[in-house]
Structure formats: C-alpha cells, structure tokens
Design an enzyme around this catalytic site. Structure first.
Site, PDB file in Angstrom:
ATOM      1  N   ASP A  43      37.325  40.119  81.118  1.00 39.90           N
ATOM      2  CA  ASP A  43      36.516  41.143  80.478  1.00 39.90           C
ATOM      3  C   ASP A  43      35.189  40.457  80.121  1.00 39.90           C
ATOM      4  OD1 ASP A  43      35.747  43.453  78.933  1.00 39.90           O
ATOM      5  OD2 ASP A  43      36.357  42.342  77.134  1.00 39.90           O
ATOM      6  N   ASP A  75      32.396  41.813  77.454  1.00 38.54           N
ATOM      7  CA  ASP A  75      31.987  41.919  76.053  1.00 38.54           C
ATOM      8  C   ASP A  75      33.084  41.399  75.128  1.00 38.54           C
ATOM      9  OD1 ASP A  75      29.460  43.399  76.474  1.00 38.54           O
ATOM     10  OD2 ASP A  75      30.775  44.970  77.218  1.00 38.54           O
TER      11      ASP A  75
HETATM   12  C1  G6P Z   1      32.510  47.512  77.416  1.00 43.70           C
HETATM   13  C2  G6P Z   1      32.427  47.476  75.914  1.00 43.70           C
HETATM   14  C3  G6P Z   1      32.324  48.871  75.347  1.00 43.70           C
HETATM   15  C4  G6P Z   1      31.174  49.617  76.012  1.00 43.70           C
HETATM   16  C5  G6P Z   1      31.390  49.672  77.511  1.00 43.70           C
HETATM   17  C6  G6P Z   1      30.247  50.370  78.249  1.00 43.70           C
HETATM   18  O1  G6P Z   1      33.745  47.974  77.787  1.00 43.70           O
HETATM   19  O2  G6P Z   1      33.590  46.860  75.378  1.00 43.70           O
HETATM   20  O3  G6P Z   1      32.105  48.785  73.949  1.00 43.70           O
HETATM   21  O4  G6P Z   1      31.058  50.942  75.497  1.00 43.70           O
HETATM   22  O5  G6P Z   1      31.504  48.342  78.007  1.00 43.70           O
HETATM   23  O6  G6P Z   1      29.094  49.594  78.137  1.00 43.70           O
HETATM   24  P1  G6P Z   1      27.651  50.054  78.591  1.00 43.70           P
HETATM   25  O7  G6P Z   1      26.852  48.769  78.568  1.00 43.70           O
HETATM   26  O8  G6P Z   1      27.781  50.630  79.974  1.00 43.70           O
HETATM   27  O9  G6P Z   1      27.185  51.064  77.614  1.00 43.70           O
HETATM   28 MG    MG Z   2      35.765  43.331  75.453  1.00 45.59          MG
END
Ligand code: G6P
Ligand code: MG
Length: 225
Positions: free
Chosen positions: A9, A11
């Site tokens: 993953d 983030d």
């Molecule tokens: C990851 C993060 C989420 C976020 C998603 C979409 O999964 O954990 O918190 O909403 O990505 O991210 P983006 O950069 O496309 O808004």
């Molecule tokens: Mg994450």
C-alpha cells in the site's frame, strides 16, 4: 513455496501521506460545517476519494445537501489542498525501513508491486524517488472498487504475473488487510489495532527482508504441518 512478490500500500506504508489526506479532508469538512475526527479518518484509509467524501457527508448527516456535481467540486477542492501539501514530500519522506526493504527485495529477485487506490500515486512515488524500485503499480483509475474489495491487489498480482498465494501484502488500514486476506495473500499490518493481519508490526521500522523471510517461512512451515 518461494515468496515471489511483496505488494505495498502507499499512504501510511511507504510514506506518511495518510495524515496529509486527513488534513485536507478536515479543512473541506470544516468549510461545510462538519467536524472530522481521527476516528472517522481511520475509516477513510484505503477508500477512494469519492467514497471518502460520501462517508464524511454521512458522518455529518449532510448526504442530502450535496448533489453529484457539488460532490465532484468538494472532491476537487480536497484534492487541490492535498496536492498542494504533497509539495513538501522529498526523498527523505519515505518511512523508516522502506527504501532498504525495496532494495533488498530487488537484490533477492522478489517482485515489488504497488496497490494504492490513490490517483496521485505515480507523482508521490516520483517525489520520493522510488518509481524505479516498483516493478508494477496497479492503475487506480482502472479500479472500480475500493478496498476492502481485493480488486487493486489482484490487479497488482496480474501485472507482476504472480499468484496471490505466493505474495505478501503490506497495509496500514483495516480495509487493506481485509483486501489482502480476500486475495489469499499473506497480510502484514502496520499498526497494532489491525484485526486479522497475519503479522502485525508497530511501525515500518520493524519491516526488513529478514523479518519478512522469517514470517514467510514460519507461515509455510505451519501450513505444511
Ligand atoms: C488511499 C488513501 C485514501 C485516499 C485514496 C484516494 O487509499 O488511503 O485515504 O482517499 O487513496 O486517494 P486520492 O489521492 O486519489 O484522492
Ligand atoms: Mg494506507
């Protein structure tokens, strides 16, 4: 069975952008009269931008106040704030142990994949100087279902040409652990509160090629008994 790939993953595992997502959402939520706390934030990890917004509106009882075009505008506003905050990222923003682990996986011929539903993932990897260390990044724009659906992890396995049962997935979100488990991969959770992770570590500090190898061998020995 040989470990063929490790799928990360982004983030909260590779870099601490989970907090930047929170700050941007908190500001947008405040502008529409919703208070966002850390508890709701936990439920947004691994969840796509539009689905995150839907959950925030639901938490504030504001689902009826915003139609689809207004929701798109709110999501764009959040993303603009988030992208602005990404300017602070540089090569030293990689979480402890991750760069070393990526290098060791390469040296040992283990594939490296990314399974993030973030549409900003490619530019984040570039800012961190890591893009060459990933053999395949699943394309979030082609994914229909957020985690806990296994779709993004399956896409990473397909791109790497490996079977899920020959892989380890690493996640900091409960939705992500559930997605990894649903694929039949072994799951590593970063954070002590995660349920059902095959291995739980307090932080990325504890991640290393040695700790993953021990984990892999222990699990496969258990299965063989
Ligand atoms: C990851 C993060 C989420 C976020 C998603 C979409 O999964 O954990 O918190 O909403 O990505 O991210 P983006 O950069 O496309 O808004
Ligand atoms: Mg994450």
């Amino acid at each position: 069975m040989k470990l063929q790939a490790v799928i990360f993953d982004l983030d909260g595992v590779v870099t601490d952008t989970a907090h930047l997502h929170f700050l941007a959402w908190r500001r947008v939520a405040k502008e529409i009269g919703i208070t966002l706390d850390e508890q709701i934030n936990e439920q947004l990890k691994g969840i796509s931008r539009m689905e995150s917004l839907a959950r925030i509106l639901r938490s504030g009882g504001a689902e009826q106040r915003f139609d689809e075009p207004q929701r798109v505008q709110l999501a764009q506003r959040k993303n603009a704030l988030y992208v602005e905050s990404l300017r602070q990222l540089n090569m030293s923003s990689v979480l402890p142990g991750i760069r070393e682990l990526l290098n060791e996986l390469h040296v040992n011929g283990v594939g490296v994949g990314l399974a993030s539903v973030s549409l900003n993932a490619p530019q984040i990897l570039q800012a961190l100087g890591l893009e060459r260390l990933f053999d395949f990044c699943a394309d979030a724009s082609r994914i229909k279902h957020s985690k806990p659906d296994p779709e993004i992890f399956m896409a990473a396995c397909t791109g790497l040409n490996v079977e899920p049962r020959c892989c380890i997935g690493i996640e900091d979100a409960q939705a992500g652990i559930d997605a990894i488990n649903a694929c039949g991969m072994l799951s590593v959770g970063i954070g002590t509160a995660l349920l059902q992770a095959d291995l739980r570590l307090a932080s990325t500090d504890e991640l290393s090629w040695a700790s993953l190898q021990t984990f892999w061998l222990t699990k496969h020995r258990q299965q063989a008994v």
